[in-house]
Write a protein that holds these residues in place. Structure first.
Motif, short mmCIF file in Angstrom:
data_model
loop_
_atom_site.label_atom_id
_atom_site.label_comp_id
_atom_site.label_asym_id
_atom_site.label_seq_id
_atom_site.Cartn_x
_atom_site.Cartn_y
_atom_site.Cartn_z
N UNK A 87 0.85 -1.18 0.00
CA UNK A 87 0.00 0.00 0.00
C UNK A 87 0.89 1.24 0.00
N UNK A 88 0.29 2.40 -0.25
CA UNK A 88 1.08 3.63 -0.23
C UNK A 88 1.73 3.86 1.13
N UNK A 89 1.01 3.56 2.18
CA UNK A 89 1.53 3.74 3.54
C UNK A 89 2.72 2.81 3.78
N UNK A 90 2.60 1.57 3.35
CA UNK A 90 3.70 0.62 3.52
C UNK A 90 4.90 1.03 2.69
N UNK A 91 4.64 1.47 1.46
CA UNK A 91 5.75 1.90 0.59
C UNK A 91 6.48 3.09 1.21
N UNK A 92 5.71 4.07 1.73
CA UNK A 92 6.33 5.25 2.34
C UNK A 92 7.15 4.85 3.57
N UNK A 93 6.62 3.92 4.37
CA UNK A 93 7.36 3.47 5.54
C UNK A 93 8.65 2.77 5.17
N UNK A 94 8.60 1.91 4.15
CA UNK A 94 9.81 1.21 3.70
C UNK A 94 10.82 2.19 3.12
N UNK A 95 10.32 3.22 2.41
CA UNK A 95 11.23 4.22 1.84
C UNK A 95 11.92 5.02 2.94
N UNK A 96 11.19 5.41 3.97
CA UNK A 96 11.79 6.13 5.09
C UNK A 96 12.80 5.24 5.82
N UNK A 97 12.48 3.96 5.93
CA UNK A 97 13.42 3.01 6.51
C UNK A 97 14.71 2.96 5.69
N UNK A 98 14.58 3.09 4.37
CA UNK A 98 15.75 3.13 3.50
C UNK A 98 16.61 4.35 3.75
N UNK A 99 15.99 5.49 4.07
CA UNK A 99 16.75 6.69 4.42
C UNK A 99 17.61 6.44 5.65
N UNK A 100 17.03 5.82 6.67
CA UNK A 100 17.79 5.53 7.89
C UNK A 100 18.90 4.53 7.61
N UNK A 101 18.64 3.56 6.73
CA UNK A 101 19.68 2.58 6.38
C UNK A 101 20.85 3.27 5.69
N UNK A 102 20.56 4.21 4.79
CA UNK A 102 21.62 4.94 4.11
C UNK A 102 22.48 5.73 5.10
N UNK A 103 21.83 6.41 6.04
CA UNK A 103 22.57 7.19 7.04
C UNK A 103 23.40 6.28 7.94
N UNK A 104 22.85 5.10 8.26
CA UNK A 104 23.59 4.14 9.10
C UNK A 104 24.90 3.73 8.44
N UNK A 105 24.84 3.34 7.18
CA UNK A 105 26.06 2.86 6.52
C UNK A 105 27.06 3.99 6.31
N UNK A 106 26.57 5.21 6.04
CA UNK A 106 27.48 6.34 5.89
C UNK A 106 28.26 6.56 7.19
N UNK A 107 27.58 6.46 8.33
CA UNK A 107 28.23 6.68 9.62
C UNK A 107 29.14 5.51 9.99
N UNK A 108 28.62 4.28 9.88
CA UNK A 108 29.41 3.14 10.35
C UNK A 108 30.64 2.89 9.48
N UNK A 109 30.50 2.93 8.16
CA UNK A 109 31.67 2.70 7.30
C UNK A 109 32.72 3.78 7.54
N UNK A 110 32.27 5.01 7.79
CA UNK A 110 33.23 6.08 8.09
C UNK A 110 34.00 5.77 9.36
#
Length: 324
Positions: A87-110
């Motif tokens: 659903x649109x709500x599920x897609x938006x939630x998964x997309x926001x989760x992707x934002x947090x995943x991107x920030x996580x790897x940027x911080x941890x790999x650094x």
């Protein structure tokens, strides 16, 4: 470590019933997942070694983006089915989760440019503590006395790690910055995990969830190296081989195996299994780089993992698996 409480399974029921795999198969895949995730720090260090041992932010983002892009491309065949599954709500939630995943790897790999593998992987594995804390502050979930005790023990262990890294710092390293980035990565991934759990509890399956999440994270990270004056060209050929391995092993094989195991095991047991990641990563660091953490770092790591284990089991005792 993309754990999401998609189902409410207890530890394994009778094998062969309701489509359940056998116990040995689930345990084997869980072990494979933990070992695969444990190689992430090794590929980063090997890639950085080709560039002189440390990397600026643009190089860090190249590695983070490549890791997620490889996984996203291999999952891209699922996109044609997602409109029927999300659903649109599920897609938006998964997309926001992707934002947090991107920030996580940027911080941890650094963080791996500035501190040891043992310190970085131990601190980033404190995620269950921050999941519990955020659940208490934002969602009103109750914290048991044992969970609070585990948090206090883990924080004490973190202080030992920081002290040991400062004493054994080599020229050019910045352990305080590296440890801080690893902790930041743990805090951010906690938001990713809580959001991912919520989206999957609302009915979005594992495959569409990771397809959306990995793809959004990759798309967010891909342009950043160019914006910082870097790019994806001009590196040694072996550097690109390490990028491919990052996407295949720790990301696609490791994280997906852990998510799959959660369908058949409670999040408590999977979380406890992942506490072996710093042990495996440190062992690989010794074998590949002859990197021997100082006594305070080793002791601090043991204290941190003990505290996390106490906190996780304390949450299970009072709130069941919903607290994880």
């Amino acid at each position: 470590m993309a754990f999401s409480n998609q189902d409410k399974p207890s530890p394994l029921g009778p094998p062969g019933t309701g489509g359940r795999p056998s116990t040995w198969r689930v345990v084997l895949i869980l072990v494979v997942g933990v070992l695969a995730v444990s190689t992430g720090a090794i590929w980063v260090r090997l890639a950085l070694g080709l560039l002189g041992g440390s990397g600026d932010l643009a190089v860090t983002l190249v590695m983070a983006a490549a890791r997620l892009t490889v996984a996203a491309l291999l999952l891209s065949g699922n996109w044609r089915r997602i409109p029927r599954q999300a659903t649109r709500r599920q897609f938006a939630g998964a997309a926001l989760s992707g934002l947090f995943l991107a920030l996580h790897f940027a911080a941890w790999i650094s963080s791996l440019s500035y501190t040891s593998i043992a310190a970085s992987t131990t601190l980033v594995t404190t995620t269950p503590l921050w999941v519990a804390l955020i659940s208490w502050l934002a969602l009103g979930e109750r914290l048991s006395l044992r969970t609070c005790l585990g948090m206090a023990i883990a924080l004490g262990g973190g202080g030992l790690i920081a002290s040991g890294e400062m004493e054994n710092a080599v020229a050019g390293s910045q352990p305080l910055l590296g440890n801080g980035l690893a902790l930041l990565g743990a805090w951010i991934i906690s938001l990713h995990l809580l959001l991912g759990r919520k989206v999957q509890q609302e009915g979005l399956g594992l495959t569409p969830y990771i397809t959306i999440t990995y793809t959004v994270a990759a798309l967010l990270l891909l342009p950043l190296p160019w914006l910082l004056g870097g790019g994806y060209g001009g590196y040694p050929p072996l550097f690109y081989g390490y990028l491919l391995l990052m996407g295949l092993l720790p990301q696609l094989l490791g994280h997906t195996s852990l998510n799959w195991a959660l369908r058949w095991l409670s999040p408590t047991w999977v979380t406890l299994a992942v506490l072996l990641e710093p042990v495996a990563a440190s062992g690989l660091g010794f074998l590949v780089f002859a990197e021997v953490p100082g006594l305070e770092v080793l002791l601090g790591g043991l204290v941190v993992l003990t505290g996390v284990a106490i906190a996780v089991l304390g949450g299970r005792e009072t709130g069941g698996d919903r607290d994880q």
